[in-house]
Write an enzyme that holds these catalytic residues in place. Sequence first.
Site, mmCIF file in Angstrom:
data_model
loop_
_atom_site.group_PDB
_atom_site.id
_atom_site.type_symbol
_atom_site.label_atom_id
_atom_site.label_comp_id
_atom_site.label_asym_id
_atom_site.label_seq_id
_atom_site.Cartn_x
_atom_site.Cartn_y
_atom_site.Cartn_z
ATOM 1 C CE LYS A 91 -3.791 -0.594 2.448
ATOM 2 N NZ LYS A 91 -4.446 -0.767 3.762
ATOM 3 N NE ARG A 161 -5.279 3.405 3.512
ATOM 4 C CZ ARG A 161 -5.321 3.633 2.203
ATOM 5 N NH1 ARG A 161 -4.667 4.674 1.679
ATOM 6 N NH2 ARG A 161 -5.980 2.822 1.406
ATOM 7 N N GLY A 170 -6.227 -10.246 8.798
ATOM 8 C CA GLY A 170 -5.722 -10.530 10.138
ATOM 9 C C GLY A 170 -4.969 -9.328 10.651
ATOM 10 C CG MET A 172 -5.549 -2.351 13.535
ATOM 11 S SD MET A 172 -4.775 -0.831 14.095
ATOM 12 C CE MET A 172 -4.993 0.210 12.667
ATOM 13 N NE ARG A 417 -6.238 -4.331 -3.518
ATOM 14 C CZ ARG A 417 -6.835 -4.543 -2.353
ATOM 15 N NH1 ARG A 417 -6.134 -4.556 -1.242
ATOM 16 N NH2 ARG A 417 -8.120 -4.750 -2.277
ATOM 17 C CG HIS A 533 -15.855 -12.612 2.969
ATOM 18 N ND1 HIS A 533 -16.282 -13.913 3.077
ATOM 19 C CD2 HIS A 533 -14.587 -12.597 3.418
ATOM 20 C CE1 HIS A 533 -15.308 -14.655 3.586
ATOM 21 N NE2 HIS A 533 -14.266 -13.874 3.802
ATOM 22 N NE ARG A 639 -3.906 -45.743 -14.408
ATOM 23 C CZ ARG A 639 -4.059 -44.535 -13.892
ATOM 24 N NH1 ARG A 639 -3.480 -44.225 -12.754
ATOM 25 N NH2 ARG A 639 -4.795 -43.644 -14.502
ATOM 26 N NE ARG A 695 0.744 -50.177 -14.714
ATOM 27 C CZ ARG A 695 0.388 -49.529 -13.605
ATOM 28 N NH1 ARG A 695 1.266 -48.776 -12.964
ATOM 29 N NH2 ARG A 695 -0.840 -49.609 -13.151
ATOM 30 C CD GLU A 823 6.031 -49.178 -10.501
ATOM 31 O OE1 GLU A 823 5.144 -48.455 -10.056
ATOM 32 O OE2 GLU A 823 5.834 -50.062 -11.349
ATOM 33 C CB SER A 842 7.462 -44.395 -17.531
ATOM 34 O OG SER A 842 6.505 -43.546 -16.941
ATOM 35 N N GLY A 844 7.504 -44.178 -12.049
ATOM 36 C CA GLY A 844 6.209 -44.240 -11.371
ATOM 37 C C GLY A 844 6.384 -43.594 -10.009
ATOM 38 C CB THR A 845 6.662 -40.041 -9.007
ATOM 39 O OG1 THR A 845 5.498 -39.636 -9.720
ATOM 40 C CG2 THR A 845 7.896 -39.707 -9.805
ATOM 41 C CG ASN A 846 1.421 -42.034 -7.768
ATOM 42 O OD1 ASN A 846 1.793 -40.870 -7.643
ATOM 43 N ND2 ASN A 846 0.356 -42.371 -8.456
ATOM 44 C CG ASP A 847 3.821 -48.134 -6.614
ATOM 45 O OD1 ASP A 847 3.484 -48.374 -5.443
ATOM 46 O OD2 ASP A 847 3.171 -48.501 -7.609
ATOM 47 C CB CYS A 909 3.171 -41.982 -15.399
ATOM 48 S SG CYS A 909 3.933 -43.488 -14.841
ATOM 49 C CE1 TYR A 929 5.921 -39.923 -20.388
ATOM 50 C CE2 TYR A 929 7.871 -40.265 -21.758
ATOM 51 C CZ TYR A 929 6.873 -40.763 -20.925
ATOM 52 O OH TYR A 929 6.837 -42.095 -20.628
HETATM 53 P P1 ADP Z 1 -7.805 -2.115 3.254
HETATM 54 O O1 ADP Z 1 -6.402 -2.556 3.168
HETATM 55 O O2 ADP Z 1 -8.655 -2.979 4.103
HETATM 56 O O3 ADP Z 1 -8.384 -1.818 1.914
HETATM 57 P P2 ADP Z 1 -7.447 0.686 3.559
HETATM 58 O O4 ADP Z 1 -6.376 1.211 4.401
HETATM 59 O O5 ADP Z 1 -7.197 0.684 2.099
HETATM 60 O O6 ADP Z 1 -7.798 -0.762 4.070
HETATM 61 O O7 ADP Z 1 -8.706 1.547 3.877
HETATM 62 C C1 ADP Z 1 -10.003 1.164 4.161
HETATM 63 C C2 ADP Z 1 -10.955 2.176 3.532
HETATM 64 O O8 ADP Z 1 -10.686 3.479 4.009
HETATM 65 C C3 ADP Z 1 -10.770 2.237 2.029
HETATM 66 O O9 ADP Z 1 -12.031 2.393 1.426
HETATM 67 C C4 ADP Z 1 -9.920 3.453 1.841
HETATM 68 O O10 ADP Z 1 -10.086 4.002 0.572
HETATM 69 C C5 ADP Z 1 -10.420 4.369 2.957
HETATM 70 N N1 ADP Z 1 -9.403 5.314 3.377
HETATM 71 C C6 ADP Z 1 -8.180 5.035 3.854
HETATM 72 N N2 ADP Z 1 -7.484 6.146 4.093
HETATM 73 C C7 ADP Z 1 -8.278 7.191 3.769
HETATM 74 C C8 ADP Z 1 -8.122 8.592 3.781
HETATM 75 N N3 ADP Z 1 -6.980 9.156 4.165
HETATM 76 N N4 ADP Z 1 -9.147 9.336 3.364
HETATM 77 C C9 ADP Z 1 -10.301 8.767 2.956
HETATM 78 N N5 ADP Z 1 -10.528 7.453 2.928
HETATM 79 C C10 ADP Z 1 -9.522 6.656 3.316
HETATM 80 MG MG MG Z 2 3.105 -48.528 -9.590
HETATM 81 MG MG MG Z 3 -7.751 -0.678 0.649
#
Ligand code: ADP
Ligand code: MG
Ligand code: MG
Length: 957
Positions: A91, A161, A170, A172, A417, A533, A639, A695, A823, A842, A844-847, A909, A929
């Site tokens: 980011k 961020r 995971g 923040m 990104r 999600h 086979r 075979r 094998e 050939s 036979g990597t399983n066996d 194989c 191959y």
């Molecule tokens: P994530 O990695 O979960 O996408 P972000 O850091 O990109 O988290 O931000 C979460 C949301 O907050 C996004 O929609 C982002 O565009 C918005 N955001 C982050 N920083 C700012 C900012 N300085 N002004 C306005 N919106 C922001």
């Molecule tokens: Mg075999």
């Molecule tokens: Mg984002």
Amino acid sequence: MAKAASKLKKTVAKSKSSSLVRAKAAAPVAARKALTKSPAKPAPKAAKKPAVVKSPAKPAADVTKSGKWVFTFGDGKAEGKAGLRDLLGGKGANLAEMANLGLPVPPGFTIPTSVCTYFYAHDKSYPPALKAQVEKALDHVGKLTGKAFGDAKNPLLVSVRSGGRASMPGMMDTVLNLGLNDKTVEALAELSGDRRFAYDSYRRFITMYSDVVLGFEHHHFEDILDTFKDSQGYTLDTDLTGDDWVDLVGRYKDAVARETGKDFPQDPHAQLWGAIGAVFSSWMNARAVTYRRLHDIPESWGTAVNVQAMVFGNMGETSATGVAFTRNPSTGESKLYGEFLINAQGEDVVAGIRTPQDITEFARKESGSDKASMEVAMPEAFKELTKFYTLLEKHYRDMQDMEFTVEQGKLWMLQTRGGKRTAKAALRIAVELANEGLISKKEAVSRIDPASLDQLLHPTIDPGARRDIIATGLPASPGAASGEIVFSSDEAAKLQADGRKVILVRIETSPEDIHGMHAAEGILTTRGGMTSHAAVVARGMGKPCVSGCGSIRVDYGRGTMSIGTRTFKTGDVITIDGSLGQVLAGRMPMIEPAMSGEFGTLMGWADSFRRLGIRVNADTPEDARTAIKFGGEGIGLCRTEHMFFEETRIRTVREMILSEDEQSRRAALAKLLPMQRADFVELFEIMKGLPVTVRLLDPPLHEFLPHTQAEIEEVARAMNTDPRRLADRARDLAEFNPMLGFRGCRLAIAYPEIAEMQARAIFEAAVEAEKRTGKAVGLEVMVPLIATKAEFDLIKGRIDSTAQSVMKETGRKLAYQVGTMIELPRACLMAGEIAKTAEFFSFGTNDLTQTTYGISRDDAASFLGTYVAKGILEIDPFISVDRDGVGELVKIGVARGRKTRPGLKVGICGEHGGDPASVAFCHEIGLDYVSCSPYRVPIARLAAAQAALGKAVASQA
Ligand code: ADP
Ligand code: MG
Ligand code: MG
């Protein structure tokens, strides 16, 4: 995309807890984050040595020495750049890059991953110089924005961020509007002339900060909000007035003070350091640790923190926030694709709370939405966005996933990104980028994750079938699947373990549902958009998904889902069509995928780069046809025992096995001969002159024995013997350890007439097929489980003499080779000897894996998982070839074999032939191959091309 979404809106409008910031609100964003990893990189599971950017955390060292702990960006320049991803995180590096490109990025600064490393190396403390550098950077940002952090009149507000090298759920969640307190909120109200906006921003800040920094969860605030709305008779958040928000902010702060025992922090600097500390601490939280383990991300990488001036998308009707992809992430179509929300902030747009609007008119028309597109509602900002996305895509030479905010008409870029995409989209994008001249063909080929092709090789619903459509939602992830309805992820996982096929039905999904989504054939949600999600995760997994199916009412308690008057319950079978967004009653007939369009084009390019041949393991005509369709260049393993197992033949096979003398055995074999011959004729005809490795019989004997009394009596009748005697004979043949018992060439040694019959069937079929196709069969006869040259020679003698007889009888010449399957470790070691007479190998990597490790694959389930979990084995050696041990034996076998017989043809194989990492190994050690199962042929073709291209073409991060 907005059609079902408008249904969604109604659902949401009715739903009681419709506060903008909810407990689950962060989930979709977290998911987008989870899936940022460029699909060009092989999935960690598929590759033993993943090509994931994995380098030791070395940049930290020199930067530590330089004592530079803060990198600023904004106003057309930056101290960082895209190339500093390891240090600044994805980011931060891309924010710097965008600033350098002159794009409007709110100014800010990045605290690099080296500080995270320092933090953990020094008992969770910061480099002494950090504080002053942060202060200086804050001043700088203040100057650029004309504001001051903590100023009671003109306060600078920031977002905090997180973001490491690889994006990772995971970590923040982002905190927005930091710097607000009881004083600055008044200044914000004054400056904006909008009290409602100011307090809306403040309460968002309190909820986010409390949740991610103080550990006081969102739902507490939701409850307070819901109670408040009920008391006022409100249904929507937008019903609340400015005074209402002022009132609520008071209640929020009271709750925080009551529950945490401390007042909500008012000092902006304390707020900032609290948030920074929370980001670094989250690097080691349980979720992040698990995610890293699953995805092979080293702990040493650390995360960066970005502090950035706020821009506001929630300043009324001329403000908005949105996400956009430069191309359609589902289909790959080269059109801007995205969603935005007017008068909204941050994550609102992906939270599935309000219905997002389309960005382009094109998309709006397609979705039939009645809500204005950004193109129409904000033409100036839209024009800017168009300019920027074109520039960004050209600059990064890849499809981008961007976040933006419009503040009172002015567009701000907040993130870019490499966009996550389906395999189908990845192919189309790679091919089109190459055709546009932005990348080379080699680069296009190396950008596709071979394992992801699996997504395209799944069946779709037969277009001729009658569809009983029960509901329509969003086409969130392509492909189709049928299965029993389940409403919980645990249930999905449980049923899948029992071998059942299920469709996971949820109102919406969150990161806690990952295991259920993995287990399900497909996913159906009643809420959420194309960037929800469920949609994002399903696309990543290559599973069909229909999201935002608002007409379905799910009742978790009763275990039912209903649409109008129709009700379906747990266990009922439905089908989802993720390409059309349809939900259908019952199981649907499916049709097989074909290789066409961009898929075919890219495969063609891949073929031009690869050296390794790709063959297929095929026992049936159907397998062979599939193999040809997917580009298999021959059969590497046919086979013959599969031909014996067919129901109509097994009795005859049993007769043969249980015969007590050669004469009755020959009688049984005589019955089998025409059947075998017919099978081979068909197979050879389909393969039209391509090589076919047949075979000889290799079952552990016990697999053929009659088990039940009825089976014994049946065979006894056919053989005209006493069932009791037969039962005795069957008992005699039972083995303690069949995998190491009377199998493979040992059968042919003991009963040469079996090998003779098979050889005759093969050669007669070859003669017949050649007559029909006019092409000589590329015949290779393979002897299994050889340990000594003597074994091989004995059987080869029988094969050759049979060939002579057939040639004499038919008056035709036959070209063929006799070789062996390697094998057993002994065969690898004795390869030099064996190659004196064997004309090809050939592996036979399983066996070979079983016999090298001394692990029986069928019994490994109970302990192999533990081995992988404890890190004793990096990966299940039956999935990806063990380079060090098994691989060494293969290398020895190849070297010794080729020393005796230069140019000896060598392949492998077995399951490994379709595993990208194993394919790469085979390329490296110079095999001719690999042979894999039919559906993995395209994967092997691409993996072979990438192996040939090597690291010369690095994929774009
Ligand atoms: P994530 O990695 O979960 O996408 P972000 O850091 O990109 O988290 O931000 C979460 C949301 O907050 C996004 O929609 C982002 O565009 C918005 N955001 C982050 N920083 C700012 C900012 N300085 N002004 C306005 N919106 C922001
Ligand atoms: Mg075999
Ligand atoms: Mg984002």
